[in-house]
Design an enzyme around this catalytic site. Structure first.
Site, PDB file in Angstrom:
ATOM      1  N   SER A  35      -5.853   0.210  -5.297  1.00 56.25           N
ATOM      2  CA  SER A  35      -5.262   1.539  -5.428  1.00 56.25           C
ATOM      3  C   SER A  35      -3.947   1.608  -4.671  1.00 56.25           C
ATOM      4  O   SER A  35      -3.607   0.705  -3.902  1.00 56.25           O
ATOM      5  CB  SER A  35      -6.218   2.610  -4.881  1.00 56.25           C
ATOM      6  OG  SER A  35      -7.470   2.563  -5.525  1.00 56.25           O
ATOM      7  N   SER A  77      -8.142   1.584 -10.545  1.00 51.02           N
ATOM      8  CA  SER A  77      -7.143   1.885  -9.524  1.00 51.02           C
ATOM      9  C   SER A  77      -7.048   3.385  -9.263  1.00 51.02           C
ATOM     10  O   SER A  77      -7.009   4.185 -10.197  1.00 51.02           O
ATOM     11  CB  SER A  77      -5.774   1.357  -9.977  1.00 51.02           C
ATOM     12  OG  SER A  77      -4.853   1.320  -8.908  1.00 51.02           O
ATOM     13  N   ASP A 118      -4.502   5.703  -8.115  1.00 50.49           N
ATOM     14  CA  ASP A 118      -3.057   5.787  -7.887  1.00 50.49           C
ATOM     15  C   ASP A 118      -2.690   7.263  -7.744  1.00 50.49           C
ATOM     16  O   ASP A 118      -2.466   7.966  -8.736  1.00 50.49           O
ATOM     17  CB  ASP A 118      -2.298   5.136  -9.039  1.00 50.49           C
ATOM     18  CG  ASP A 118      -2.722   3.685  -9.260  1.00 50.49           C
ATOM     19  OD1 ASP A 118      -3.222   3.074  -8.303  1.00 50.49           O
ATOM     20  OD2 ASP A 118      -2.556   3.168 -10.377  1.00 50.49           O
TER      21      ASP A 118
END
Length: 376
Positions: free
Chosen positions: A251, A289, A291
Protein backbone atom coordinates in the site's frame (compact mmCIF):
# COMPACT_ATOMS: atom_id res chain seq x y z
CA UNK A 1 18.09 -6.40 23.30
CA UNK A 2 15.48 -3.88 22.22
CA UNK A 3 16.60 -0.70 20.54
CA UNK A 4 14.17 2.16 20.01
CA UNK A 5 15.56 4.64 17.54
CA UNK A 6 14.12 8.12 17.39
CA UNK A 7 14.74 9.40 13.87
CA UNK A 8 13.59 12.93 14.45
CA UNK A 9 13.36 15.71 11.93
CA UNK A 10 16.84 16.73 11.00
CA UNK A 11 19.32 16.82 8.15
CA UNK A 12 19.71 13.40 6.58
CA UNK A 13 23.10 12.12 5.42
CA UNK A 14 21.40 9.82 2.91
CA UNK A 15 21.27 10.82 -0.75
CA UNK A 16 18.04 11.88 -2.38
CA UNK A 17 16.85 11.41 -5.96
CA UNK A 18 18.10 14.82 -7.07
CA UNK A 19 21.50 14.07 -5.54
CA UNK A 20 21.79 11.29 -8.13
CA UNK A 21 21.11 13.83 -10.87
CA UNK A 22 17.57 12.68 -11.62
CA UNK A 23 15.93 15.62 -13.45
CA UNK A 24 12.57 15.95 -11.73
CA UNK A 25 10.45 18.82 -13.01
CA UNK A 26 9.24 21.74 -10.95
CA UNK A 27 10.63 24.23 -8.47
CA UNK A 28 11.04 22.78 -4.97
CA UNK A 29 10.91 24.55 -1.64
CA UNK A 30 14.19 25.08 0.25
CA UNK A 31 13.91 21.70 2.03
CA UNK A 32 12.13 19.83 -0.75
CA UNK A 33 9.88 18.44 1.98
CA UNK A 34 6.38 18.69 3.39
CA UNK A 35 7.85 20.94 6.08
CA UNK A 36 8.32 23.65 3.44
CA UNK A 37 4.65 24.40 4.12
CA UNK A 38 4.90 26.88 6.99
CA UNK A 39 3.60 25.52 10.26
CA UNK A 40 3.74 21.83 9.33
CA UNK A 41 5.90 19.68 11.62
CA UNK A 42 6.90 16.02 11.37
CA UNK A 43 8.25 13.62 13.98
CA UNK A 44 9.27 9.96 13.95
CA UNK A 45 9.73 7.06 16.31
CA UNK A 46 11.62 4.15 14.74
CA UNK A 47 11.45 0.75 16.45
CA UNK A 48 14.09 -1.86 15.60
CA UNK A 49 14.72 -4.89 17.80
CA UNK A 50 15.64 -8.58 17.65
CA UNK A 51 14.52 -10.48 20.78
CA UNK A 52 17.05 -13.21 21.66
CA UNK A 53 16.24 -16.69 20.39
CA UNK A 54 13.27 -15.70 18.23
CA UNK A 55 13.97 -14.53 14.69
CA UNK A 56 10.25 -14.30 13.89
CA UNK A 57 9.57 -11.68 16.62
CA UNK A 58 11.74 -8.97 15.14
CA UNK A 59 10.60 -5.36 15.15
CA UNK A 60 11.10 -3.27 12.01
CA UNK A 61 8.45 -0.65 12.42
CA UNK A 62 7.54 2.76 13.87
CA UNK A 63 5.24 5.73 13.64
CA UNK A 64 5.29 8.99 11.70
CA UNK A 65 3.42 11.99 13.10
CA UNK A 66 2.43 15.01 11.02
CA UNK A 67 1.17 18.12 12.83
CA UNK A 68 -0.59 20.41 10.34
CA UNK A 69 -0.28 23.44 12.65
CA UNK A 70 2.72 22.33 14.67
CA UNK A 71 2.99 21.52 18.37
CA UNK A 72 2.69 25.16 19.37
CA UNK A 73 -0.13 25.92 16.96
CA UNK A 74 -3.83 26.06 17.85
CA UNK A 75 -4.74 22.39 18.21
CA UNK A 76 -8.44 23.14 18.16
CA UNK A 77 -8.19 25.04 14.88
CA UNK A 78 -9.36 22.78 12.04
CA UNK A 79 -7.62 22.36 8.72
CA UNK A 80 -9.76 22.05 5.61
CA UNK A 81 -9.16 18.71 3.95
CA UNK A 82 -10.09 16.28 1.18
CA UNK A 83 -9.64 12.51 0.88
CA UNK A 84 -9.35 10.12 -2.04
CA UNK A 85 -9.05 6.33 -2.13
CA UNK A 86 -7.22 5.16 -5.24
CA UNK A 87 -7.73 1.59 -3.99
CA UNK A 88 -9.31 0.90 -0.64
CA UNK A 89 -7.57 -2.21 0.73
CA UNK A 90 -6.32 -0.26 3.74
CA UNK A 91 -7.36 2.13 6.47
CA UNK A 92 -7.24 5.83 7.23
CA UNK A 93 -9.41 6.82 10.17
CA UNK A 94 -11.42 10.02 10.31
CA UNK A 95 -12.08 10.12 6.58
CA UNK A 96 -15.85 9.70 6.82
CA UNK A 97 -16.02 12.98 8.73
CA UNK A 98 -13.57 14.62 6.35
CA UNK A 99 -15.80 13.70 3.41
CA UNK A 100 -18.87 14.84 5.36
CA UNK A 101 -17.60 18.11 6.87
CA UNK A 102 -14.42 18.89 4.95
CA UNK A 103 -12.02 19.29 7.87
CA UNK A 104 -10.25 17.56 10.75
CA UNK A 105 -8.52 18.54 14.00
CA UNK A 106 -5.16 17.54 15.41
CA UNK A 107 -2.24 15.48 14.10
CA UNK A 108 -1.97 12.69 11.54
CA UNK A 109 -0.36 9.36 12.40
CA UNK A 110 1.05 6.77 9.97
CA UNK A 111 2.13 3.33 11.18
CA UNK A 112 1.80 -0.40 10.47
CA UNK A 113 -1.55 -2.13 10.04
CA UNK A 114 -1.84 -3.80 13.44
CA UNK A 115 -0.63 -0.74 15.35
CA UNK A 116 -3.34 1.56 14.02
CA UNK A 117 -5.47 1.20 17.17
CA UNK A 118 -2.56 1.90 19.50
CA UNK A 119 -1.63 5.05 17.59
CA UNK A 120 -5.26 6.22 17.46
CA UNK A 121 -5.74 5.95 21.22
CA UNK A 122 -2.35 7.43 22.07
CA UNK A 123 -2.98 10.43 19.84
CA UNK A 124 -6.28 11.00 21.62
CA UNK A 125 -4.47 10.88 24.95
CA UNK A 126 -1.85 13.35 23.70
CA UNK A 127 -4.52 15.82 22.61
CA UNK A 128 -6.61 15.47 25.76
CA UNK A 129 -3.62 15.99 28.04
CA UNK A 130 -2.37 19.14 26.34
CA UNK A 131 -3.14 21.89 28.87
CA UNK A 132 -4.28 24.54 26.40
CA UNK A 133 -6.68 22.53 24.27
CA UNK A 134 -9.80 22.76 26.42
CA UNK A 135 -11.50 19.84 24.70
CA UNK A 136 -13.45 19.11 27.85
CA UNK A 137 -14.40 15.84 29.50
CA UNK A 138 -16.92 14.74 26.87
CA UNK A 139 -15.78 16.39 23.66
CA UNK A 140 -15.25 13.90 20.84
CA UNK A 141 -12.30 13.76 18.48
CA UNK A 142 -11.64 11.75 15.32
CA UNK A 143 -7.87 11.48 14.82
CA UNK A 144 -6.52 10.70 11.38
CA UNK A 145 -4.39 7.54 11.50
CA UNK A 146 -3.31 5.55 8.43
CA UNK A 147 -1.47 2.29 7.93
CA UNK A 148 0.47 0.09 5.54
CA UNK A 149 1.51 -3.51 6.14
CA UNK A 150 5.14 -4.24 7.09
CA UNK A 151 4.63 -7.92 7.97
CA UNK A 152 7.35 -9.20 5.60
CA UNK A 153 10.05 -7.64 7.77
CA UNK A 154 8.19 -6.87 11.01
CA UNK A 155 6.19 -9.06 13.40
CA UNK A 156 3.03 -6.97 13.43
CA UNK A 157 1.32 -9.39 15.81
CA UNK A 158 3.81 -8.50 18.55
CA UNK A 159 2.44 -4.92 18.64
CA UNK A 160 5.89 -3.37 18.91
CA UNK A 161 4.60 0.22 18.60
CA UNK A 162 3.61 1.49 22.05
CA UNK A 163 1.87 4.66 23.26
CA UNK A 164 5.30 5.85 24.32
CA UNK A 165 6.52 5.71 20.73
CA UNK A 166 3.53 7.75 19.62
CA UNK A 167 4.24 10.40 22.26
CA UNK A 168 7.89 10.39 21.20
CA UNK A 169 6.98 11.07 17.57
CA UNK A 170 4.49 13.80 18.46
CA UNK A 171 6.74 15.52 20.98
CA UNK A 172 9.80 15.42 18.71
CA UNK A 173 8.05 16.88 15.66
CA UNK A 174 9.78 19.83 14.05
CA UNK A 175 9.67 21.90 10.89
CA UNK A 176 13.20 21.19 9.66
CA UNK A 177 14.72 18.81 7.10
CA UNK A 178 13.38 15.26 7.26
CA UNK A 179 15.05 11.87 7.35
CA UNK A 180 13.76 9.50 4.67
CA UNK A 181 13.77 5.80 3.90
CA UNK A 182 13.59 3.36 6.80
CA UNK A 183 12.35 5.76 9.46
CA UNK A 184 9.14 6.16 11.43
CA UNK A 185 6.16 4.31 10.03
CA UNK A 186 8.19 3.57 6.91
CA UNK A 187 10.82 1.52 8.75
CA UNK A 188 9.73 -1.92 7.52
CA UNK A 189 8.13 -0.95 4.22
CA UNK A 190 8.94 -2.24 0.74
CA UNK A 191 8.46 -0.42 -2.58
CA UNK A 192 8.61 -2.16 -5.98
CA UNK A 193 10.36 -5.04 -4.17
CA UNK A 194 13.17 -2.70 -3.09
CA UNK A 195 13.41 -1.32 0.42
CA UNK A 196 10.97 1.56 0.60
CA UNK A 197 9.54 3.65 3.42
CA UNK A 198 9.18 7.35 4.10
CA UNK A 199 9.72 9.96 1.41
CA UNK A 200 8.93 13.63 1.01
CA UNK A 201 9.09 16.41 -1.56
CA UNK A 202 7.63 19.85 -2.30
CA UNK A 203 6.87 22.31 -5.05
CA UNK A 204 6.51 26.10 -5.12
CA UNK A 205 4.08 27.57 -7.62
CA UNK A 206 2.92 31.07 -8.56
CA UNK A 207 -0.77 31.75 -8.91
CA UNK A 208 -2.74 34.99 -9.06
CA UNK A 209 0.34 36.97 -8.05
CA UNK A 210 0.99 34.85 -4.95
CA UNK A 211 3.52 32.14 -4.16
CA UNK A 212 2.17 28.90 -2.69
CA UNK A 213 3.81 25.68 -1.52
CA UNK A 214 2.62 22.12 -2.07
CA UNK A 215 4.40 19.52 0.07
CA UNK A 216 3.83 15.82 0.48
CA UNK A 217 4.95 12.92 2.63
CA UNK A 218 4.49 9.30 1.55
CA UNK A 219 4.75 5.95 3.27
CA UNK A 220 5.65 3.86 0.21
CA UNK A 221 4.96 0.13 0.51
CA UNK A 222 3.61 -0.92 -2.89
CA UNK A 223 4.45 -2.05 -6.40
CA UNK A 224 5.96 -4.96 -8.28
CA UNK A 225 9.40 -4.68 -9.84
CA UNK A 226 8.71 -5.09 -13.59
CA UNK A 227 6.34 -2.12 -13.49
CA UNK A 228 8.72 0.36 -11.81
CA UNK A 229 9.22 3.55 -13.78
CA UNK A 230 11.41 6.51 -12.85
CA UNK A 231 10.62 9.64 -14.84
CA UNK A 232 9.00 7.40 -17.43
CA UNK A 233 12.00 5.09 -17.78
CA UNK A 234 11.17 1.35 -17.30
CA UNK A 235 13.80 0.88 -14.62
CA UNK A 236 12.13 -2.25 -13.24
CA UNK A 237 12.62 -4.08 -16.52
CA UNK A 238 16.38 -3.74 -16.09
CA UNK A 239 17.00 -4.02 -12.32
CA UNK A 240 15.70 -7.56 -11.99
CA UNK A 241 17.73 -8.95 -9.11
CA UNK A 242 16.55 -9.65 -5.55
CA UNK A 243 12.90 -10.20 -6.50
CA UNK A 244 10.46 -10.94 -3.67
CA UNK A 245 7.09 -11.88 -5.18
CA UNK A 246 5.15 -12.36 -8.40
CA UNK A 247 2.10 -10.15 -7.92
CA UNK A 248 1.59 -6.64 -6.61
CA UNK A 249 0.91 -6.22 -2.93
CA UNK A 250 1.30 -3.54 -0.28
CA UNK A 251 0.00 0.00 0.00
CA UNK A 252 0.90 3.67 0.00
CA UNK A 253 -0.26 6.55 2.17
CA UNK A 254 0.09 10.05 0.75
CA UNK A 255 -0.38 13.22 2.80
CA UNK A 256 -0.37 16.46 0.81
CA UNK A 257 -0.12 19.82 2.59
CA UNK A 258 -0.44 23.30 1.13
CA UNK A 259 -0.75 26.89 2.26
CA UNK A 260 -2.91 27.69 -0.75
CA UNK A 261 -6.45 28.71 0.23
CA UNK A 262 -8.70 25.92 -1.00
CA UNK A 263 -12.18 24.62 -0.32
CA UNK A 264 -12.68 21.00 0.83
CA UNK A 265 -14.01 20.04 -2.61
CA UNK A 266 -10.84 21.44 -4.17
CA UNK A 267 -8.66 19.60 -1.66
CA UNK A 268 -10.40 16.36 -2.62
CA UNK A 269 -9.40 17.14 -6.18
CA UNK A 270 -5.80 17.67 -5.02
CA UNK A 271 -5.93 14.30 -3.24
CA UNK A 272 -7.02 12.65 -6.49
CA UNK A 273 -4.02 14.15 -8.28
CA UNK A 274 -1.79 12.50 -5.68
CA UNK A 275 -3.00 9.30 -7.30
CA UNK A 276 -1.56 10.50 -10.61
CA UNK A 277 1.82 10.92 -8.91
CA UNK A 278 1.59 7.35 -7.64
CA UNK A 279 0.66 6.13 -11.12
CA UNK A 280 3.67 7.84 -12.69
CA UNK A 281 5.89 5.33 -10.88
CA UNK A 282 4.24 2.49 -12.80
CA UNK A 283 1.71 0.88 -10.48
CA UNK A 284 -1.85 0.07 -11.63
CA UNK A 285 -2.95 0.26 -7.97
CA UNK A 286 -3.55 -3.45 -7.55
CA UNK A 287 -6.43 -5.19 -5.81
CA UNK A 288 -4.41 -5.83 -2.65
CA UNK A 289 -3.13 -2.27 -2.34
CA UNK A 290 -4.45 0.37 0.04
CA UNK A 291 -3.59 3.57 -1.83
CA UNK A 292 -5.06 6.34 0.31
CA UNK A 293 -4.50 10.06 -0.24
CA UNK A 294 -5.23 13.00 2.09
CA UNK A 295 -4.81 16.69 1.27
CA UNK A 296 -5.15 19.60 3.68
CA UNK A 297 -4.67 23.36 3.64
CA UNK A 298 -3.24 25.47 6.46
CA UNK A 299 -4.95 28.59 5.03
CA UNK A 300 -8.24 29.98 6.30
CA UNK A 301 -7.29 29.61 9.94
CA UNK A 302 -10.46 29.40 11.99
CA UNK A 303 -10.34 29.70 15.77
CA UNK A 304 -13.28 27.54 16.66
CA UNK A 305 -15.50 28.32 19.60
CA UNK A 306 -16.24 24.62 19.79
CA UNK A 307 -14.12 21.54 19.23
CA UNK A 308 -17.01 20.10 17.26
CA UNK A 309 -17.24 22.63 14.43
CA UNK A 310 -15.50 25.65 12.95
CA UNK A 311 -17.00 29.02 13.68
CA UNK A 312 -18.85 30.75 10.84
CA UNK A 313 -16.61 32.98 8.82
CA UNK A 314 -15.31 33.93 5.41
CA UNK A 315 -13.51 31.35 3.28
CA UNK A 316 -10.96 32.46 0.70
CA UNK A 317 -10.18 30.11 -2.17
CA UNK A 318 -8.44 29.97 -5.52
CA UNK A 319 -10.92 29.72 -8.41
CA UNK A 320 -11.33 26.23 -9.90
CA UNK A 321 -10.05 27.34 -13.29
CA UNK A 322 -6.73 28.34 -11.69
CA UNK A 323 -5.95 24.98 -10.07
CA UNK A 324 -4.01 23.29 -12.87
CA UNK A 325 -0.60 24.40 -11.57
CA UNK A 326 -1.46 22.98 -8.14
CA UNK A 327 -2.59 19.71 -9.72
CA UNK A 328 0.69 19.33 -11.59
CA UNK A 329 2.74 20.33 -8.53
CA UNK A 330 0.96 17.64 -6.51
CA UNK A 331 1.63 14.88 -9.04
CA UNK A 332 5.28 15.97 -9.37
CA UNK A 333 5.96 16.07 -5.64
CA UNK A 334 4.30 12.71 -4.96
CA UNK A 335 6.26 11.01 -7.74
CA UNK A 336 9.54 12.42 -6.42
CA UNK A 337 8.72 11.57 -2.80
CA UNK A 338 8.24 7.90 -3.73
CA UNK A 339 11.60 7.75 -5.50
CA UNK A 340 13.21 9.60 -2.56
CA UNK A 341 11.90 6.90 -0.22
CA UNK A 342 13.63 4.18 -2.25
CA UNK A 343 16.85 6.10 -2.85
CA UNK A 344 17.27 6.87 0.87
CA UNK A 345 16.47 3.36 2.06
CA UNK A 346 19.19 0.84 2.87
CA UNK A 347 19.09 -2.98 2.71
CA UNK A 348 17.26 -4.50 5.67
CA UNK A 349 17.08 -7.93 7.27
CA UNK A 350 13.96 -8.51 9.33
CA UNK A 351 11.88 -11.27 10.84
CA UNK A 352 12.77 -14.85 9.95
CA UNK A 353 16.00 -13.40 8.50
CA UNK A 354 14.20 -12.10 5.44
CA UNK A 355 16.28 -9.67 3.43
CA UNK A 356 15.13 -6.80 1.24
CA UNK A 357 17.65 -5.14 -1.04
CA UNK A 358 17.88 -1.39 -1.56
CA UNK A 359 17.88 0.05 -5.05
CA UNK A 360 21.46 0.28 -6.34
CA UNK A 361 22.22 3.93 -7.04
CA UNK A 362 24.85 3.29 -9.68
CA UNK A 363 22.68 0.77 -11.48
CA UNK A 364 19.74 3.18 -11.42
CA UNK A 365 21.88 5.98 -12.83
CA UNK A 366 23.18 3.70 -15.59
CA UNK A 367 19.66 2.81 -16.70
CA UNK A 368 18.63 6.47 -16.69
CA UNK A 369 21.76 7.34 -18.69
CA UNK A 370 21.03 4.60 -21.23
CA UNK A 371 17.61 6.14 -21.83
CA UNK A 372 19.03 9.65 -22.19
CA UNK A 373 17.53 10.95 -18.95
CA UNK A 374 20.83 11.47 -17.15
CA UNK A 375 24.07 13.12 -18.22
CA UNK A 376 27.36 11.27 -17.96
Amino acid sequence: MKVDKSSMSGPSTKPRARDLGLPFAGKTGPLNAITDVVGVEVGYATVISDPPGSSNRSARTGITAILPRGRSGPLRAPVWAGFHSLNGNGEMTGTHWIKEAGYFLGPIGITNTHSLGTVHQAMLQWMIEKPDTGFGAYSWMLPVVAETCDSYLNDMNAFHVTPGHVMQALNSASDGPLAEGSVGGGTGMICFEFKGGTGTSSRVIEQLGESYTIGCLVQANFGIRPLLKVLGVPVGEHLTGDRLWVREQGSIIVVVATNAPLMPTQLERIARRAGLGIGRTGTPSGDGSGDLCLAFSTANLTKSESAAAPAMGDLAFIPNNKLDTLFEATAQSVEEAIINAMVAAEPMVGRENRRVAAIDHDALKQVMYNYGRLSA
